[in-house]
Motif scaffolding. Sequence first.
Motif, PDB file in Angstrom:
ATOM      1  N   ARG A 123      57.463  33.499  82.168  1.00 31.22           N
ATOM      2  CA  ARG A 123      56.677  32.972  81.042  1.00 31.22           C
ATOM      3  C   ARG A 123      55.342  32.399  81.525  1.00 31.22           C
ATOM      4  O   ARG A 123      54.357  32.355  80.789  1.00 31.22           O
ATOM      5  CB  ARG A 123      57.476  31.931  80.265  1.00 31.22           C
ATOM      6  CG  ARG A 123      57.931  30.683  81.005  1.00 31.22           C
ATOM      7  CD  ARG A 123      56.849  29.591  81.054  1.00 31.22           C
ATOM      8  NE  ARG A 123      57.350  28.396  81.684  1.00 31.22           N
ATOM      9  CZ  ARG A 123      57.816  27.363  81.005  1.00 31.22           C
ATOM     10  NH1 ARG A 123      57.843  27.367  79.704  1.00 31.22           N
ATOM     11  NH2 ARG A 123      58.233  26.305  81.669  1.00 31.22           N
ATOM     12  N   PHE A 126      52.101  34.512  81.013  1.00 28.09           N
ATOM     13  CA  PHE A 126      51.641  34.861  79.661  1.00 28.09           C
ATOM     14  C   PHE A 126      51.226  33.591  78.941  1.00 28.09           C
ATOM     15  O   PHE A 126      52.046  32.695  78.720  1.00 28.09           O
ATOM     16  CB  PHE A 126      52.763  35.558  78.883  1.00 28.09           C
ATOM     17  CG  PHE A 126      53.251  36.831  79.516  1.00 28.09           C
ATOM     18  CD1 PHE A 126      52.686  38.044  79.183  1.00 28.09           C
ATOM     19  CD2 PHE A 126      54.281  36.800  80.457  1.00 28.09           C
ATOM     20  CE1 PHE A 126      53.148  39.222  79.759  1.00 28.09           C
ATOM     21  CE2 PHE A 126      54.747  37.972  81.038  1.00 28.09           C
ATOM     22  CZ  PHE A 126      54.167  39.186  80.699  1.00 28.09           C
ATOM     23  N   GLU A 127      49.971  33.526  78.550  1.00 26.00           N
ATOM     24  CA  GLU A 127      49.460  32.319  77.914  1.00 26.00           C
ATOM     25  C   GLU A 127      50.207  31.995  76.626  1.00 26.00           C
ATOM     26  O   GLU A 127      50.411  30.819  76.300  1.00 26.00           O
ATOM     27  CB  GLU A 127      47.966  32.475  77.629  1.00 26.00           C
ATOM     28  CG  GLU A 127      47.273  31.180  77.283  1.00 26.00           C
ATOM     29  CD  GLU A 127      45.762  31.300  77.374  1.00 26.00           C
ATOM     30  OE1 GLU A 127      45.092  30.273  77.171  1.00 26.00           O
ATOM     31  OE2 GLU A 127      45.245  32.404  77.642  1.00 26.00           O
ATOM     32  N   GLU A 128      50.639  33.001  75.909  1.00 26.87           N
ATOM     33  CA  GLU A 128      51.339  32.787  74.647  1.00 26.87           C
ATOM     34  C   GLU A 128      52.664  32.053  74.844  1.00 26.87           C
ATOM     35  O   GLU A 128      53.115  31.314  73.984  1.00 26.87           O
ATOM     36  CB  GLU A 128      51.583  34.131  73.960  1.00 26.87           C
ATOM     37  CG  GLU A 128      52.277  34.028  72.621  1.00 26.87           C
ATOM     38  CD  GLU A 128      52.479  35.391  71.980  1.00 26.87           C
ATOM     39  OE1 GLU A 128      53.540  35.604  71.362  1.00 26.87           O
ATOM     40  OE2 GLU A 128      51.573  36.252  72.105  1.00 26.87           O
ATOM     41  N   CYS A 182      42.656  42.825  81.956  1.00 25.10           N
ATOM     42  CA  CYS A 182      43.661  42.527  80.924  1.00 25.10           C
ATOM     43  C   CYS A 182      43.143  41.717  79.738  1.00 25.10           C
ATOM     44  O   CYS A 182      43.792  41.715  78.691  1.00 25.10           O
ATOM     45  CB  CYS A 182      44.841  41.775  81.551  1.00 25.10           C
ATOM     46  SG  CYS A 182      45.703  42.708  82.829  1.00 25.10           S
ATOM     47  N   TRP A 187      48.658  41.644  75.165  1.00 27.31           N
ATOM     48  CA  TRP A 187      49.812  41.510  76.050  1.00 27.31           C
ATOM     49  C   TRP A 187      50.269  40.059  76.130  1.00 27.31           C
ATOM     50  O   TRP A 187      50.593  39.558  77.198  1.00 27.31           O
ATOM     51  CB  TRP A 187      49.477  42.033  77.445  1.00 27.31           C
ATOM     52  CG  TRP A 187      49.223  43.509  77.486  1.00 27.31           C
ATOM     53  CD1 TRP A 187      49.548  44.424  76.530  1.00 27.31           C
ATOM     54  CD2 TRP A 187      48.591  44.239  78.549  1.00 27.31           C
ATOM     55  NE1 TRP A 187      49.154  45.684  76.914  1.00 27.31           N
ATOM     56  CE2 TRP A 187      48.569  45.608  78.148  1.00 27.31           C
ATOM     57  CE3 TRP A 187      48.045  43.896  79.775  1.00 27.31           C
ATOM     58  CZ2 TRP A 187      48.018  46.602  78.953  1.00 27.31           C
ATOM     59  CZ3 TRP A 187      47.501  44.887  80.575  1.00 27.31           C
ATOM     60  CH2 TRP A 187      47.490  46.225  80.167  1.00 27.31           C
ATOM     61  N   HIS A 188      50.257  39.374  75.003  1.00 23.69           N
ATOM     62  CA  HIS A 188      50.724  37.993  74.918  1.00 23.69           C
ATOM     63  C   HIS A 188      49.957  37.054  75.855  1.00 23.69           C
ATOM     64  O   HIS A 188      50.493  36.063  76.340  1.00 23.69           O
ATOM     65  CB  HIS A 188      52.226  37.909  75.216  1.00 23.69           C
ATOM     66  CG  HIS A 188      53.073  38.785  74.364  1.00 23.69           C
ATOM     67  ND1 HIS A 188      53.301  38.520  73.028  1.00 23.69           N
ATOM     68  CD2 HIS A 188      53.732  39.946  74.644  1.00 23.69           C
ATOM     69  CE1 HIS A 188      54.076  39.468  72.512  1.00 23.69           C
ATOM     70  NE2 HIS A 188      54.334  40.336  73.464  1.00 23.69           N
ATOM     71  N   PHE A 190      48.630  37.876  78.865  1.00 18.83           N
ATOM     72  CA  PHE A 190      48.850  38.148  80.285  1.00 18.83           C
ATOM     73  C   PHE A 190      47.503  38.172  81.004  1.00 18.83           C
ATOM     74  O   PHE A 190      46.697  39.052  80.792  1.00 18.83           O
ATOM     75  CB  PHE A 190      49.572  39.486  80.453  1.00 18.83           C
ATOM     76  CG  PHE A 190      49.806  39.889  81.890  1.00 18.83           C
ATOM     77  CD1 PHE A 190      50.830  39.309  82.624  1.00 18.83           C
ATOM     78  CD2 PHE A 190      48.997  40.835  82.502  1.00 18.83           C
ATOM     79  CE1 PHE A 190      51.051  39.676  83.949  1.00 18.83           C
ATOM     80  CE2 PHE A 190      49.217  41.210  83.821  1.00 18.83           C
ATOM     81  CZ  PHE A 190      50.235  40.623  84.551  1.00 18.83           C
TER      82      PHE A 190
END
Length: 330
Positions: A123, A126-128, A182, A187-188, A190
Amino acid sequence: MNKTSKQYFPALTGLRAVAAALVLAHHFNPLNPERVGWRMHSLVAEMHVGVTVFFVLSGFLIGYRYLGQERVPLRTYFANRFARIYPMYFLLTAATFLIIHQADPASNLGDFKTYLLNITFLRGLFEEFLYTGIKQGWSLTVEEMFYVSAPLAFWLIRRNARWLGALPLGLVLLGVGLVLACRGQAWHGFFGSFDFLFQFTYLGRAVEFFVGVALAWWLRRPGPHAAPRFLTYAGLAGCALCLTGLSLLHGPAIGAFGVMQPAGMLLNNVLLPLLGIGPLLWGLVRETTWLSRLLSSPPLLLLGKSSYVFYLLHMGVLQHLIHNALQKMC
């Protein structure tokens, strides 16, 4: 016995307690800016530098233990790293998601994908998903990536010390390349921004670990280890100057941290380890001072040994449950 031939430095265990206390002060800043002014508030707000202390300390301790060996025993190495970090993290993460799901079954924080990213440490890429689960656990993704890459890094460094500088530079450049490739992709988050890279990822914060590794390599060299005097105090002064610089960069609003600015990232990720934490660690393992005696005292050693569990519990769902339970008891 030469001091640097030891495998255990009590003062560094006590330093863990101080680092955890700094992070706690950052998350629960007790200084109201309307009462004490923005300068004092922002000084405490920038005490997230406790995380930087943990990163440099990890680089030093792992480097000091394994750089003196011709090859890292991989099975033992990874078993030790797993046993130290994962079981408690897994249990507390599972408990956190169970509580979230029971409180709100429709919450996306309780879905299997988010849970899987948390228990695998992915996790943190991924910034999200960065603050899902145990929010402060993002730093464990950074730690684990260092642990996984360390055996190869040590193998290279033992053959040519120039890798001490080339590796962190290469990792940062790799991170920059990932962001350029990216960002803008769905990509959530990434590697979605340079802010994310330099604040929350191993590639952006590799210098912190390698400052610790470089210190370990220096102390592990054969022959005499001449050192400047007053390293402990020089390190404290460097830490104080960098923390002050971060506070001066803090904006006039709660949450406008200095580390969010490019100059603040340079201060936190490079100058603080080089000018502050690195010399401080060197002093703590070479000099006997009031600070080394304090950090080696039984109360600080106990708190230092408990710092990992405290770090996982001090903020988030579990912290609220513990707080509510204590209130009912009182």
